[in-house]
Design a protein around this motif. Structure first.
Motif, PDB file in Angstrom:
ATOM      1  N   GLY A  57      62.953  41.667  42.323  1.00 46.02           N
ATOM      2  CA  GLY A  57      62.620  40.409  41.647  1.00 46.02           C
ATOM      3  C   GLY A  57      61.581  39.675  42.526  1.00 46.02           C
ATOM      4  O   GLY A  57      60.516  39.079  42.218  1.00 46.02           O
ATOM      5  N   ASP A  58      61.892  39.516  43.980  1.00 47.66           N
ATOM      6  CA  ASP A  58      61.119  38.683  44.816  1.00 47.66           C
ATOM      7  C   ASP A  58      59.594  39.476  44.958  1.00 47.66           C
ATOM      8  O   ASP A  58      58.711  38.738  45.100  1.00 47.66           O
ATOM      9  N   LEU A  59      59.938  40.564  45.054  1.00 47.99           N
ATOM     10  CA  LEU A  59      58.803  41.632  45.417  1.00 47.99           C
ATOM     11  C   LEU A  59      57.764  41.469  44.125  1.00 47.99           C
ATOM     12  O   LEU A  59      56.556  41.361  44.301  1.00 47.99           O
ATOM     13  N   HIS A  60      58.262  41.529  42.905  1.00 50.29           N
ATOM     14  CA  HIS A  60      57.554  41.282  41.716  1.00 50.29           C
ATOM     15  C   HIS A  60      57.065  40.044  41.626  1.00 50.29           C
ATOM     16  O   HIS A  60      55.627  39.784  41.247  1.00 50.29           O
ATOM     17  N   LYS A  61      57.699  38.980  42.043  1.00 50.24           N
ATOM     18  CA  LYS A  61      56.930  37.689  41.954  1.00 50.24           C
ATOM     19  C   LYS A  61      55.833  37.499  42.823  1.00 50.24           C
ATOM     20  O   LYS A  61      54.857  37.060  42.550  1.00 50.24           O
ATOM     21  N   GLU A  62      56.018  38.269  44.023  1.00 53.15           N
ATOM     22  CA  GLU A  62      54.775  38.182  45.008  1.00 53.15           C
ATOM     23  C   GLU A  62      53.697  38.935  44.532  1.00 53.15           C
ATOM     24  O   GLU A  62      52.366  38.354  44.660  1.00 53.15           O
ATOM     25  N   LEU A  63      54.015  40.152  43.856  1.00 55.64           N
ATOM     26  CA  LEU A  63      52.919  40.927  43.256  1.00 55.64           C
ATOM     27  C   LEU A  63      52.037  40.325  42.176  1.00 55.64           C
ATOM     28  O   LEU A  63      50.734  40.213  42.142  1.00 55.64           O
ATOM     29  N   GLU A  64      52.965  39.611  41.543  1.00 52.97           N
ATOM     30  CA  GLU A  64      52.327  38.664  40.231  1.00 52.97           C
ATOM     31  C   GLU A  64      51.483  37.536  40.991  1.00 52.97           C
ATOM     32  O   GLU A  64      50.198  37.492  40.339  1.00 52.97           O
ATOM     33  N   LYS A  65      51.784  36.903  41.880  1.00 52.83           N
ATOM     34  CA  LYS A  65      51.152  35.824  42.586  1.00 52.83           C
ATOM     35  C   LYS A  65      49.833  36.342  43.185  1.00 52.83           C
ATOM     36  O   LYS A  65      48.581  35.732  43.112  1.00 52.83           O
ATOM     37  N   GLN A  66      49.889  37.616  43.709  1.00 49.46           N
ATOM     38  CA  GLN A  66      48.681  38.159  44.605  1.00 49.46           C
ATOM     39  C   GLN A  66      47.519  38.501  43.293  1.00 49.46           C
ATOM     40  O   GLN A  66      46.483  38.552  43.245  1.00 49.46           O
ATOM     41  N   ALA A  67      48.145  39.068  42.232  1.00 50.09           N
ATOM     42  CA  ALA A  67      47.373  39.692  41.039  1.00 50.09           C
ATOM     43  C   ALA A  67      46.656  38.270  40.463  1.00 50.09           C
ATOM     44  O   ALA A  67      45.655  38.606  40.081  1.00 50.09           O
ATOM     45  N   LEU A  68      47.465  37.259  40.273  1.00 48.54           N
ATOM     46  CA  LEU A  68      46.881  35.997  39.657  1.00 48.54           C
ATOM     47  C   LEU A  68      45.889  35.545  40.560  1.00 48.54           C
ATOM     48  O   LEU A  68      44.849  35.245  40.019  1.00 48.54           O
ATOM     49  N   SER A  69      45.834  35.537  41.943  1.00 47.98           N
ATOM     50  CA  SER A  69      44.781  35.164  42.813  1.00 47.98           C
ATOM     51  C   SER A  69      43.779  36.038  42.813  1.00 47.98           C
ATOM     52  O   SER A  69      42.538  35.442  42.442  1.00 47.98           O
ATOM     53  N   GLN A  70      43.882  37.255  42.415  1.00 49.64           N
ATOM     54  CA  GLN A  70      42.708  38.304  42.493  1.00 49.64           C
ATOM     55  C   GLN A  70      42.026  38.238  41.034  1.00 49.64           C
ATOM     56  O   GLN A  70      40.902  38.206  41.090  1.00 49.64           O
ATOM     57  N   LEU A  71      42.871  37.691  40.089  1.00 53.94           N
ATOM     58  CA  LEU A  71      42.142  37.627  38.593  1.00 53.94           C
ATOM     59  C   LEU A  71      41.650  36.122  38.657  1.00 53.94           C
ATOM     60  O   LEU A  71      40.311  36.243  38.179  1.00 53.94           O
ATOM     61  N   ARG A  72      41.956  35.386  39.322  1.00 52.67           N
ATOM     62  CA  ARG A  72      41.210  33.997  39.499  1.00 52.67           C
ATOM     63  C   ARG A  72      39.746  34.147  40.086  1.00 52.67           C
ATOM     64  O   ARG A  72      38.710  33.619  39.724  1.00 52.67           O
ATOM     65  N   GLU A  73      40.079  34.973  41.217  1.00 50.34           N
ATOM     66  CA  GLU A  73      38.519  35.064  41.839  1.00 50.34           C
ATOM     67  C   GLU A  73      37.800  35.955  41.250  1.00 50.34           C
ATOM     68  O   GLU A  73      36.581  35.804  41.264  1.00 50.34           O
ATOM     69  N   LEU A  74      38.003  37.093  40.514  1.00 48.50           N
ATOM     70  CA  LEU A  74      37.241  37.725  39.868  1.00 48.50           C
ATOM     71  C   LEU A  74      36.444  37.127  38.638  1.00 48.50           C
ATOM     72  O   LEU A  74      35.427  37.062  38.113  1.00 48.50           O
ATOM     73  N   GLY A  75      37.408  36.176  37.935  1.00 47.02           N
ATOM     74  CA  GLY A  75      36.938  35.332  36.994  1.00 47.02           C
ATOM     75  C   GLY A  75      35.905  34.447  37.452  1.00 47.02           C
ATOM     76  O   GLY A  75      34.930  34.152  36.588  1.00 47.02           O
ATOM     77  N   GLN A  76      36.079  33.822  38.473  1.00 40.72           N
ATOM     78  CA  GLN A  76      35.087  32.833  38.942  1.00 40.72           C
ATOM     79  C   GLN A  76      33.851  33.661  39.349  1.00 40.72           C
ATOM     80  O   GLN A  76      32.957  33.206  39.086  1.00 40.72           O
ATOM     81  N   LYS A  77      33.893  34.744  39.913  1.00 44.08           N
ATOM     82  CA  LYS A  77      32.791  35.728  40.286  1.00 44.08           C
ATOM     83  C   LYS A  77      31.985  36.062  38.862  1.00 44.08           C
ATOM     84  O   LYS A  77      30.978  36.182  38.928  1.00 44.08           O
ATOM     85  N   LEU A  78      32.673  36.348  37.750  1.00 44.79           N
ATOM     86  CA  LEU A  78      32.011  36.875  36.699  1.00 44.79           C
ATOM     87  C   LEU A  78      31.873  35.846  35.527  1.00 44.79           C
ATOM     88  O   LEU A  78      31.085  35.863  34.329  1.00 44.79           O
ATOM     89  N   GLY A  79      32.181  34.446  35.960  1.00 38.75           N
ATOM     90  CA  GLY A  79      32.023  33.564  35.094  1.00 38.75           C
ATOM     91  C   GLY A  79      32.926  33.403  33.518  1.00 38.75           C
ATOM     92  O   GLY A  79      32.505  32.807  32.754  1.00 38.75           O
ATOM     93  N   VAL A  80      34.193  33.831  34.017  1.00 42.35           N
ATOM     94  CA  VAL A  80      35.146  34.001  32.960  1.00 42.35           C
ATOM     95  C   VAL A  80      36.134  32.878  33.210  1.00 42.35           C
ATOM     96  O   VAL A  80      36.804  32.689  34.112  1.00 42.35           O
TER      97      VAL A  80
END
Length: 147
Positions: A57-80
């Motif tokens: 569960g802790d590993l999944h939470k960390e993976l989710e945190k990293q994925a959300l960070s990457q998603l936000r970064e991509l969203g900002q890059k693409l204007g989403v």
């Protein structure tokens, strides 16, 4: 080719996916379309190490945190904006199709990797989405030499 109004980029955040992101951004501009992004985390089960269960569960939470960070970064890059950035947990092809349906998407853009390993037996995610989608799917060929 018809007019696309809402495009969904299925992002997998691997090293070769920049070409897919660029293609989605170009289509957004060409059609003056709305762009949304989805990234799906496959669930992590409980692994057993000998007699003692190991909760991942802790590993999944960390993976989710990293994925959300990457998603936000991509969203900002693409204007989403964040309200069109979707982080889902489940079976990738099912979640991509569900998000597309729930958001009235009319084109899914995703990468198509060469088949290897288990994909030879199970089929690729892009192939599964392509065969189950009621809308157009653009499978962008990606490889280590793409960019």
């Amino acid at each position: 080719m018809g007019q696309y109004n809402h495009i969904l980029l299925a992002a997998d955040f691997n090293n070769e996916s920049e070409i897919v992101e660029k293609r989605a951004a170009a289509l957004k501009g060409t059609f003056s379309a709305t762009l949304s992004i989805v990234h799906v985390l496959e669930p992590i089960s409980i692994a057993y190490g000998g007699e003692f269960p190991v909760d991942l569960g802790d590993l999944h939470k960390e993976l989710e945190k990293q994925a959300l960070s990457q998603l936000r970064e991509l969203g900002q890059k693409l204007g989403v904006p964040e309200d069109r950035q979707h982080l889902e947990v489940g079976i990738t092809e099912k979640e991509v199709l569900r998000v597309a349906k729930d958001n009235s998407v009319d084109l899914i853009v995703m990468g198509s990797h060469g088949r290897h390993g288990l994909a030879l037996l199970l089929g690729s995610t892009a192939n599964a989405v392509l065969h189950h989608a009621d809308i157009d799917v653009l499978a962008v060929r990606v490889s280590k030499n793409s960019k």
